[in-house]
Design an enzyme around this catalytic site. Structure first.
Site, mmCIF file in Angstrom:
data_model
loop_
_atom_site.group_PDB
_atom_site.id
_atom_site.type_symbol
_atom_site.label_atom_id
_atom_site.label_comp_id
_atom_site.label_asym_id
_atom_site.label_seq_id
_atom_site.Cartn_x
_atom_site.Cartn_y
_atom_site.Cartn_z
ATOM 1 N N LYS A 273 5.624 57.082 -49.105
ATOM 2 C CA LYS A 273 4.905 57.974 -48.195
ATOM 3 C C LYS A 273 5.682 58.164 -46.894
ATOM 4 O O LYS A 273 5.830 57.244 -46.105
ATOM 5 C CB LYS A 273 3.516 57.428 -47.845
ATOM 6 N N GLY B 167 7.165 50.601 -39.267
ATOM 7 C CA GLY B 167 6.331 51.355 -38.327
ATOM 8 C C GLY B 167 5.908 50.465 -37.184
ATOM 9 O O GLY B 167 6.600 49.498 -36.847
ATOM 10 N N SER B 168 4.764 50.796 -36.619
ATOM 11 C CA SER B 168 4.335 50.087 -35.413
ATOM 12 C C SER B 168 3.800 48.700 -35.750
ATOM 13 O O SER B 168 3.315 48.456 -36.856
ATOM 14 C CB SER B 168 3.258 50.899 -34.709
ATOM 15 N N THR B 169 3.859 47.820 -34.760
ATOM 16 C CA THR B 169 3.357 46.458 -34.958
ATOM 17 C C THR B 169 1.848 46.494 -35.209
ATOM 18 O O THR B 169 1.340 45.712 -36.015
ATOM 19 C CB THR B 169 3.713 45.592 -33.733
ATOM 20 N N GLY C 183 1.350 47.413 -38.754
ATOM 21 C CA GLY C 183 1.882 46.277 -39.521
ATOM 22 C C GLY C 183 0.847 45.161 -39.640
ATOM 23 O O GLY C 183 0.664 44.574 -40.707
ATOM 24 N N GLU D 247 8.865 45.974 -41.233
ATOM 25 C CA GLU D 247 9.825 46.185 -40.131
ATOM 26 C C GLU D 247 9.055 46.819 -38.992
ATOM 27 O O GLU D 247 8.630 47.969 -39.104
ATOM 28 C CB GLU D 247 10.937 47.161 -40.560
ATOM 29 N N CYS E 84 13.569 51.651 -33.317
ATOM 30 C CA CYS E 84 12.842 50.384 -33.112
ATOM 31 C C CYS E 84 13.761 49.324 -32.517
ATOM 32 O O CYS E 84 13.307 48.431 -31.811
ATOM 33 C CB CYS E 84 12.185 49.895 -34.392
ATOM 34 N N GLU F 17 6.594 48.223 -26.334
ATOM 35 C CA GLU F 17 7.498 49.218 -26.904
ATOM 36 C C GLU F 17 7.035 50.620 -26.503
ATOM 37 O O GLU F 17 5.898 51.000 -26.770
ATOM 38 C CB GLU F 17 7.508 49.092 -28.425
HETATM 39 P P1 ADP Z 1 4.674 55.020 -35.415
HETATM 40 O O1 ADP Z 1 4.075 54.411 -34.181
HETATM 41 O O2 ADP Z 1 6.106 54.758 -35.622
HETATM 42 O O3 ADP Z 1 4.191 56.402 -35.705
HETATM 43 P P2 ADP Z 1 2.877 54.065 -37.378
HETATM 44 O O4 ADP Z 1 2.816 52.617 -37.683
HETATM 45 O O5 ADP Z 1 1.716 54.734 -36.764
HETATM 46 O O6 ADP Z 1 4.184 54.165 -36.556
HETATM 47 O O7 ADP Z 1 3.262 54.897 -38.680
HETATM 48 C C1 ADP Z 1 4.234 54.491 -39.607
HETATM 49 C C2 ADP Z 1 3.789 54.899 -40.985
HETATM 50 O O8 ADP Z 1 2.596 54.187 -41.342
HETATM 51 C C3 ADP Z 1 3.436 56.373 -41.125
HETATM 52 O O9 ADP Z 1 3.891 56.818 -42.391
HETATM 53 C C4 ADP Z 1 1.914 56.365 -41.048
HETATM 54 O O10 ADP Z 1 1.319 57.461 -41.692
HETATM 55 C C5 ADP Z 1 1.582 55.071 -41.770
HETATM 56 N N1 ADP Z 1 0.280 54.486 -41.450
HETATM 57 C C6 ADP Z 1 -0.462 54.646 -40.320
HETATM 58 N N2 ADP Z 1 -1.598 53.927 -40.398
HETATM 59 C C7 ADP Z 1 -1.582 53.267 -41.595
HETATM 60 C C8 ADP Z 1 -2.468 52.344 -42.264
HETATM 61 N N3 ADP Z 1 -3.603 51.936 -41.715
HETATM 62 N N4 ADP Z 1 -2.089 51.875 -43.477
HETATM 63 C C9 ADP Z 1 -0.934 52.253 -44.043
HETATM 64 N N5 ADP Z 1 -0.068 53.123 -43.475
HETATM 65 C C10 ADP Z 1 -0.382 53.630 -42.271
#
Ligand code: ADP
Length: 490
Positions: free
Chosen positions: A194, A246-248, A251, A268, A302, A399
């Site tokens: 995704k 993605g974001s902590t 995560g 990550e 990141c 961050e």
């Molecule tokens: P950023 O702050 O880098 O946008 P996110 O962590 O919000 O990072 O997004 C990174 C990825 O995780 C994107 O593909 C986003 O659609 C997906 N994402 C966001 N929320 C969730 C969740 N609850 N479960 C799984 N994936 C998610």
């Protein structure tokens, strides 16, 4: 302030003629379905969303919004391919497919680079010279491992895990897809990927390429959508492994959802890397390293060097040189080959960065921004530095993910280490000195997954990447990256 060297630039003497990359060769469809079982199919619930160009806010395409029904279909297609042709295929043959993907990315690199810059806002120079070549290099590197896993894990038998769910962010859309797909495929897994909701186009292009490469249907599935689509992948019982970047915050949600399940996972997450400049460093190179570390790619990295720790005796010189250099950075059209800093990826991200600019000033830090002009439409942020910050300030601890640098000074080696380690993160760092011994001591003392010495933000597929503390779990890249996609048997 102008120095004699850059005065010309202020006077306009060094203006560059525009050098826009053409986009004639980049084909973007009006509407994209989901790539499931080797075909583009309509989403079950018929929902779509727009992906826009952040440099002018214009719509590029409509993209399917995958629901849990679509995720279920994709996981079933991946399982079927795993139980069928892909699972039965000899490792050497599997490797040939991965090599083919690597070659085809290189052949279509101009198209990928243009679409990456259109959809994500990053300068064409970066997509062309960094993102796309590195994506191809990752497939080449892992293709080579496909039939040599017994050498990667001597004395053990490496078995694939099954179906991998992979969720990636918007800062390096194609490269992150490559980081995730290449080792998964080389080890014999199948995938549901995704991409991020603001940058789905190069992953969809990659899906087209994978179909052209004749990979058996269902080996790679691409399901577009937002957080709820990602969550449906994480919680699907048919998925054996989750790889997330993605974001902590997200995560943590994923880690909680996976607790108590048998799913293997790698995360990550964020970072707040310190670039540490000692007085004995080559100062001009170090200034260039700081600029590269935080301003290029809009700070959407990141492992960005979002903190500067500079030895007190050279702090004034470094900060002045940095300010001079900031004046010469070109912010604007991502497709222009002169551009250093492109568009901020989305309105939401720009609002987040702007809120940190407010927070930094409210906390009492001094903000300096380059005086460069930015376009009227689209999302932009001038290169920004904060001086006079305290270790506890939010602009030092959190961050921001934008072209914003927090600057602190230090007097001793130990103080530099203490400050570098004093955040919740531990993804990367940089050290600048002409003493080799200092480099080695620093790399042992700073708790970060990657530390660059006298350079910054350099990547290679053979080198593992990953963090300590809240920066994540597991490693990607290199030999270590294989481990995340296999089960080892005696
Ligand atoms: P950023 O702050 O880098 O946008 P996110 O962590 O919000 O990072 O997004 C990174 C990825 O995780 C994107 O593909 C986003 O659609 C997906 N994402 C966001 N929320 C969730 C969740 N609850 N479960 C799984 N994936 C998610």
């Amino acid at each position: 302030m102008a120095t004699p060297e850059n005065k010309l630039a202020f006077d306009g003497g060094w203006d560059y003629a525009p050098a826009p990359e053409s986009t004639d060769h980049a084909r973007i469809d009006k509407r994209y379905g989901l790539f499931i079982g080797g075909d583009f199919v309509s989403p079950e619930k018929g929902r779509y969303f727009d992906t826009i160009n952040p440099a002018n806010e214009q719509k590029l395409a409509r993209v399917a919004k995958g629901s849990e029904l679509d995720v279920d279909k994709a996981v079933k297609a991946a399982r079927k391919a795993y139980a069928g042709p892909w699972g039965r295929m000899k490792a050497k043959e599997r490797g040939k497919y991965v090599f083919r993907i690597a070659r085809m990315i290189a052949e279509r690199s101009r198209e990928f680079a243009a679409i990456e810059s259109l959809d994500g806002g990053k300068p064409i120079r970066e997509s062309r010279d960094i993102d796309v070549p590195l994506a191809s290099a990752h497939f080449f590197y892992y293709a080579g491992w496909a039939d040599k896993l017994e050498y990667a894990f001597p004395g053990r038998r490496a078995k694939p895990l099954g179906v991998a769910g992979q969720i990636i962010p918007w800062n390096f859309p194609l490269l992150m897809a490559a980081w995730k797909l290449a080792p998964a495929l080389a080890c014999g897994n199948t995938v549901v990927l995704k991409p991020a909701e603001t940058t789905p186009l190069t992953a969809l292009k990659l899906a087209e390429l994978i179909a052209d490469a004749d990979l058996p249907p269902g080996v790679v599935n691409v399901v577009t959508g937002a957080g709820d689509t990602g969550a449906a992948i994480v919680t699907h019982p048919g998925v054996d492994k989750i790889a997330f970047t993605g974001s902590t915050g997200v995560g943590r949600i994923i880690q909680r959802a996976l607790a108590g399940t048998k799913k293997k996972y790698t995360l990550e997450l964020g970072g707040k890397a310190a670039n540490i400049i000692f007085a004995d460093a080559a100062i001009d190179q170090a200034v260039e390293g700081i600029v590269n570390g935080i301003f290029f790619n809009q700070g959407h990295v990141c492992c960005a060097g979002s903190r500067l720790l500079v030895q007190e005796s050279v702090a004034d010189e470094v900060i002045q040189k940095l300010k001079d250099r900031m004046e010469t950075l070109i912010v604007g059209d991502p497709l222009d080959k002169n551009t250093d800093i492109g568009a901020i990826n989305s309105k939401m991200q720009l609002e987040k960065i702007d809120s940190y600019l407010e927070i930094g000033q409210q906390e009492g830090a001094e903000m300096y921004q380059s005086s460069v002009s930015v376009p009227k439409s689209g999302y932009w942020c001038r290169p920004t530095i904060f001086t006079g910050v305290a270790q506890s300030n939010r602009v030092v601890q959190e961050e921001i993910f934008g072209p914003v640098l927090a600057i602190q000074t230090f007097r001793s080696f130990d103080e530099a280490v203490e400050k570098a380690n004093n955040t919740p993160y531990g993804l990367s760092g940089g050290v600048w000195t002409d003493k080799g011994a200092k480099i080695f001591k620093m790399t042992q003392s700073v708790r970060a997954g990657v530390i660059w010495a006298n350079t910054f933000n350099k990547f290679d597929p053979t080198s593992p990447f990953g963090g300590y503390k809240e920066s994540g779990v597991g490693r990607e890249g290199g030999l270590h990256g294989l481990d995340a996609y296999v089960r080892l048997e005696a």
